[in-house]
Design a protein around this motif. Sequence first.
Motif, PDB file in Angstrom:
ATOM      1  N   ILE A  53       0.838  -1.202   0.000  1.00 23.97           N
ATOM      2  CA  ILE A  53       0.000   0.000   0.000  1.00 23.97           C
ATOM      3  C   ILE A  53       0.874   1.254   0.000  1.00 23.97           C
ATOM      4  O   ILE A  53       0.622   2.216  -0.738  1.00 23.97           O
ATOM      5  N   ILE A  54       1.913   1.252   0.815  1.00 22.40           N
ATOM      6  CA  ILE A  54       2.808   2.413   0.885  1.00 22.40           C
ATOM      7  C   ILE A  54       3.511   2.623  -0.462  1.00 22.40           C
ATOM      8  O   ILE A  54       3.583   3.745  -0.980  1.00 22.40           O
ATOM      9  N   PHE A  55       4.021   1.540  -1.041  1.00 20.81           N
ATOM     10  CA  PHE A  55       4.718   1.648  -2.320  1.00 20.81           C
ATOM     11  C   PHE A  55       3.775   2.131  -3.420  1.00 20.81           C
ATOM     12  O   PHE A  55       4.140   2.987  -4.248  1.00 20.81           O
ATOM     13  N   ALA A  56       2.550   1.589  -3.442  1.00 18.25           N
ATOM     14  CA  ALA A  56       1.576   2.021  -4.445  1.00 18.25           C
ATOM     15  C   ALA A  56       1.228   3.492  -4.265  1.00 18.25           C
ATOM     16  O   ALA A  56       1.064   4.229  -5.249  1.00 18.25           O
ATOM     17  N   SER A  57       1.111   3.949  -3.025  1.00 19.24           N
ATOM     18  CA  SER A  57       0.800   5.355  -2.758  1.00 19.24           C
ATOM     19  C   SER A  57       1.919   6.267  -3.241  1.00 19.24           C
ATOM     20  O   SER A  57       1.667   7.325  -3.822  1.00 19.24           O
ATOM     21  N   LEU A  58       3.156   5.853  -3.025  1.00 21.75           N
ATOM     22  CA  LEU A  58       4.297   6.651  -3.479  1.00 21.75           C
ATOM     23  C   LEU A  58       4.351   6.720  -4.998  1.00 21.75           C
ATOM     24  O   LEU A  58       4.698   7.759  -5.575  1.00 21.75           O
ATOM     25  N   ARG A  59       3.992   5.625  -5.651  1.00 18.80           N
ATOM     26  CA  ARG A  59       3.953   5.640  -7.115  1.00 18.80           C
ATOM     27  C   ARG A  59       2.805   6.492  -7.639  1.00 18.80           C
ATOM     28  O   ARG A  59       2.958   7.224  -8.628  1.00 18.80           O
ATOM     29  N   ALA A  60       1.668   6.424  -6.972  1.00 14.88           N
ATOM     30  CA  ALA A  60       0.500   7.184  -7.422  1.00 14.88           C
ATOM     31  C   ALA A  60       0.727   8.686  -7.290  1.00 14.88           C
ATOM     32  O   ALA A  60       0.213   9.473  -8.090  1.00 14.88           O
ATOM     33  N   THR A  61       1.486   9.094  -6.279  1.00 12.17           N
ATOM     34  CA  THR A  61       1.754  10.519  -6.051  1.00 12.17           C
ATOM     35  C   THR A  61       3.038  10.977  -6.728  1.00 12.17           C
ATOM     36  O   THR A  61       3.484  12.100  -6.491  1.00 12.17           O
ATOM     37  N   ALA A  62       3.630  10.103  -7.550  1.00 14.13           N
ATOM     38  CA  ALA A  62       4.832  10.425  -8.319  1.00 14.13           C
ATOM     39  C   ALA A  62       6.049  10.698  -7.443  1.00 14.13           C
ATOM     40  O   ALA A  62       7.049  11.237  -7.912  1.00 14.13           O
ATOM     41  N   VAL A  63       5.981  10.336  -6.172  1.00 11.50           N
ATOM     42  CA  VAL A  63       7.178  10.420  -5.334  1.00 11.50           C
ATOM     43  C   VAL A  63       8.211   9.429  -5.852  1.00 11.50           C
ATOM     44  O   VAL A  63       9.421   9.703  -5.870  1.00 11.50           O
ATOM     45  N   ILE A  64       7.731   8.263  -6.290  1.00 14.22           N
ATOM     46  CA  ILE A  64       8.575   7.274  -6.957  1.00 14.22           C
ATOM     47  C   ILE A  64       8.054   7.118  -8.381  1.00 14.22           C
ATOM     48  O   ILE A  64       6.915   6.697  -8.588  1.00 14.22           O
ATOM     49  N   ASN A  65       8.850   7.515  -9.356  1.00 17.07           N
ATOM     50  CA  ASN A  65       8.417   7.379 -10.744  1.00 17.07           C
ATOM     51  C   ASN A  65       9.175   6.292 -11.501  1.00 17.07           C
ATOM     52  O   ASN A  65       8.905   6.026 -12.652  1.00 17.07           O
ATOM     53  N   GLN A  66      10.150   5.680 -10.836  1.00 16.32           N
ATOM     54  CA  GLN A  66      10.864   4.536 -11.398  1.00 16.32           C
ATOM     55  C   GLN A  66      10.809   3.396 -10.388  1.00 16.32           C
ATOM     56  O   GLN A  66      11.428   3.469  -9.330  1.00 16.32           O
ATOM     57  N   ARG A  67      10.066   2.366 -10.696  1.00 12.39           N
ATOM     58  CA  ARG A  67       9.885   1.277  -9.738  1.00 12.39           C
ATOM     59  C   ARG A  67      10.956   0.200  -9.843  1.00 12.39           C
ATOM     60  O   ARG A  67      11.032  -0.679  -9.010  1.00 12.39           O
ATOM     61  N   THR A  68      11.818   0.296 -10.877  1.00 14.23           N
ATOM     62  CA  THR A  68      12.824  -0.744 -11.091  1.00 14.23           C
ATOM     63  C   THR A  68      13.776  -0.861  -9.919  1.00 14.23           C
ATOM     64  O   THR A  68      14.128  -1.965  -9.492  1.00 14.23           O
ATOM     65  N   PHE A  69      14.223   0.286  -9.384  1.00 12.32           N
ATOM     66  CA  PHE A  69      15.220   0.225  -8.323  1.00 12.32           C
ATOM     67  C   PHE A  69      14.652  -0.378  -7.038  1.00 12.32           C
ATOM     68  O   PHE A  69      15.413  -0.773  -6.146  1.00 12.32           O
ATOM     69  N   VAL A  70      13.324  -0.472  -6.924  1.00 16.52           N
ATOM     70  CA  VAL A  70      12.692  -1.154  -5.797  1.00 16.52           C
ATOM     71  C   VAL A  70      12.411  -2.610  -6.145  1.00 16.52           C
ATOM     72  O   VAL A  70      12.707  -3.522  -5.364  1.00 16.52           O
ATOM     73  N   ASN A  71      11.850  -2.837  -7.325  1.00 15.91           N
ATOM     74  CA  ASN A  71      11.460  -4.195  -7.704  1.00 15.91           C
ATOM     75  C   ASN A  71      12.654  -5.113  -7.947  1.00 15.91           C
ATOM     76  O   ASN A  71      12.562  -6.328  -7.743  1.00 15.91           O
ATOM     77  N   PHE A  72      13.777  -4.555  -8.396  1.00 17.81           N
ATOM     78  CA  PHE A  72      14.931  -5.403  -8.682  1.00 17.81           C
ATOM     79  C   PHE A  72      15.430  -6.144  -7.432  1.00 17.81           C
ATOM     80  O   PHE A  72      15.524  -7.376  -7.439  1.00 17.81           O
ATOM     81  N   PRO A  73      15.741  -5.436  -6.332  1.00 18.98           N
ATOM     82  CA  PRO A  73      16.172  -6.189  -5.138  1.00 18.98           C
ATOM     83  C   PRO A  73      15.074  -7.078  -4.574  1.00 18.98           C
ATOM     84  O   PRO A  73      15.359  -8.149  -4.025  1.00 18.98           O
ATOM     85  N   VAL A  74      13.806  -6.642  -4.712  1.00 20.20           N
ATOM     86  CA  VAL A  74      12.701  -7.470  -4.228  1.00 20.20           C
ATOM     87  C   VAL A  74      12.640  -8.784  -4.996  1.00 20.20           C
ATOM     88  O   VAL A  74      12.473  -9.862  -4.411  1.00 20.20           O
ATOM     89  N   LEU A  75      12.800  -8.715  -6.321  1.00 20.44           N
ATOM     90  CA  LEU A  75      12.750  -9.931  -7.134  1.00 20.44           C
ATOM     91  C   LEU A  75      13.944 -10.840  -6.861  1.00 20.44           C
ATOM     92  O   LEU A  75      13.805 -12.066  -6.852  1.00 20.44           O
ATOM     93  N   VAL A  76      15.126 -10.253  -6.646  1.00 19.39           N
ATOM     94  CA  VAL A  76      16.298 -11.065  -6.326  1.00 19.39           C
ATOM     95  C   VAL A  76      16.049 -11.848  -5.040  1.00 19.39           C
ATOM     96  O   VAL A  76      16.293 -13.061  -4.972  1.00 19.39           O
ATOM     97  N   CYS A  77      15.555 -11.149  -4.019  1.00 17.92           N
ATOM     98  CA  CYS A  77      15.247 -11.822  -2.748  1.00 17.92           C
ATOM     99  C   CYS A  77      14.123 -12.832  -2.923  1.00 17.92           C
ATOM    100  O   CYS A  77      14.162 -13.931  -2.350  1.00 17.92           O
ATOM    101  N   ALA A  78      13.099 -12.464  -3.724  1.00 21.81           N
ATOM    102  CA  ALA A  78      11.951 -13.351  -3.913  1.00 21.81           C
ATOM    103  C   ALA A  78      12.364 -14.656  -4.578  1.00 21.81           C
ATOM    104  O   ALA A  78      11.876 -15.732  -4.207  1.00 21.81           O
ATOM    105  N   ILE A  79      13.252 -14.586  -5.558  1.00 23.75           N
ATOM    106  CA  ILE A  79      13.697 -15.802  -6.250  1.00 23.75           C
ATOM    107  C   ILE A  79      14.418 -16.735  -5.287  1.00 23.75           C
ATOM    108  O   ILE A  79      14.194 -17.963  -5.288  1.00 23.75           O
ATOM    109  N   ILE A  80      15.283 -16.172  -4.451  1.00 22.23           N
ATOM    110  CA  ILE A  80      16.002 -16.990  -3.469  1.00 22.23           C
ATOM    111  C   ILE A  80      15.019 -17.635  -2.493  1.00 22.23           C
ATOM    112  O   ILE A  80      15.089 -18.838  -2.201  1.00 22.23           O
ATOM    113  N   VAL A  81      14.083 -16.836  -2.002  1.00 23.66           N
ATOM    114  CA  VAL A  81      13.109 -17.345  -1.035  1.00 23.66           C
ATOM    115  C   VAL A  81      12.151 -18.330  -1.697  1.00 23.66           C
ATOM    116  O   VAL A  81      11.696 -19.280  -1.060  1.00 23.66           O
ATOM    117  N   ASP A  82      11.838 -18.122  -2.985  1.00 25.35           N
ATOM    118  CA  ASP A  82      10.982 -19.075  -3.700  1.00 25.35           C
ATOM    119  C   ASP A  82      11.609 -20.467  -3.721  1.00 25.35           C
ATOM    120  O   ASP A  82      10.923 -21.479  -3.542  1.00 25.35           O
TER     121      ASP A  82
END
Length: 423
Positions: A53-82
């Motif tokens: 919810i917090i991340f979506a709110s930041l994207r909706a208000t354009a505080v974060i306009n590039q989500r790659t720098f957040v999603n990249f480490p999340v996906l790296v961790c997610a793959i390991i945990v998967d």
Amino acid sequence: MLKQFVTVMPGTLAVALLVMCLSVMLTVGEGKDKPISARWRLWGFSIGFVAAIIFASLRATAVINQRTFVNFPVLVCAIIVDVLTIIVIVTAHHTTKNWHKRPVLLHVSNGVAAVCIALAIFYALPDVILQLTIFVEPGDPVFTSAMLLRALGFLLGVGASVVIAAIFRTMRSTAVRPAFTFAALAVAVILFVQHFTALIQMQQDLLMYMPLSLFTLLVWFINHNTQLIMAQAWVFIVPAIASVIAGFRMPMTGANEAIVRTHKAFRRRAVAASVWSLIAMIGVTVTLTVGVAEINKTPTLSPPESYSLSKGVATIKFSQVADGHLHRFEYKAKDGTTMRFIIIKKNGGAYGVGLDACDNCGDAGYYEKDGKIICKKCDVAINLATIGFKGGCNPVPFPYKAGNGAITIQTSDLDALSAHFKL
């Protein structure tokens, strides 16, 4: 409503199935007999949901306009945990059997499951939550029937995912454990594939070299993501079949009437769980095939209407266009180009006249839906008051006269604009 439903349901289904499968595979004990890690999965769900919810709110208000720098480490961790989660599912029976003798192993499994749930939710839900920002179109009142239908589609999409997961969960007591373990394992493997594909797709520009086989596999997974989502539902056909077999293998006899009734109840539950699960699988398939095809269906432009053409003047009577709806006409220019123009009566008796084309979208054309005039290419509803003016996605204006009960247009003015139908 349908658009929100077919967007939200696939985005939440994988998460709902993951939470359900890990709950079935790792839940042990009742009341005070539960391990201290019993609520860790719930904490993982809550933390992931709040973070999404917090991340979506930041994207909706354009505080974060590039989500790659957040999603990249999340996906790296997610793959390991998967990968760790797949191991947890494979060893779940050994972990939960006599867990009192090895509680640490169960705590580790619950910890891995909690992290997996949190990361999966954090990655999947922001795009779903951002659907809330398109409930109200710019310039429209907040509370409209269209907004309520979009909200209903959103809620139905979330609700459908939860209900489907709950239906599959009913087979936990009727299907043999290996069959349900297979389905849970397949859900986790498909989730790993989706995360891995997203990571490679995100970083393919940075890779110095990608083998052709890996690139081909990546393209296949990207193009078949919808089929992967459906597969996460259809893998439960294995426990469904096992449930039916277990139900019919249950003898209808027993030492006493109480045992006979128990056996009959088990057969009813087994058959009912399998039938409802099959219905849920079919529902997912229909949603992701027929539903998606419906929202992606290209609108068909209405056929051109007749009008009088004499001595270089096109004449359209007021009575022909007095109903306030979109009217389309066709004209063949001197250079042989077939052109279209539209007329619509505005409020106050004025008329909107222009080409069935605009400077932005070319000759895609306009169509009428729910009382709005919408561009076929960009799907934008135009303001009727702006028809006749240049700019934006507005019909290209041209001179005309309105009087003596008719609209008259010099065909030479249309000839001068024929280039708009050669874009």
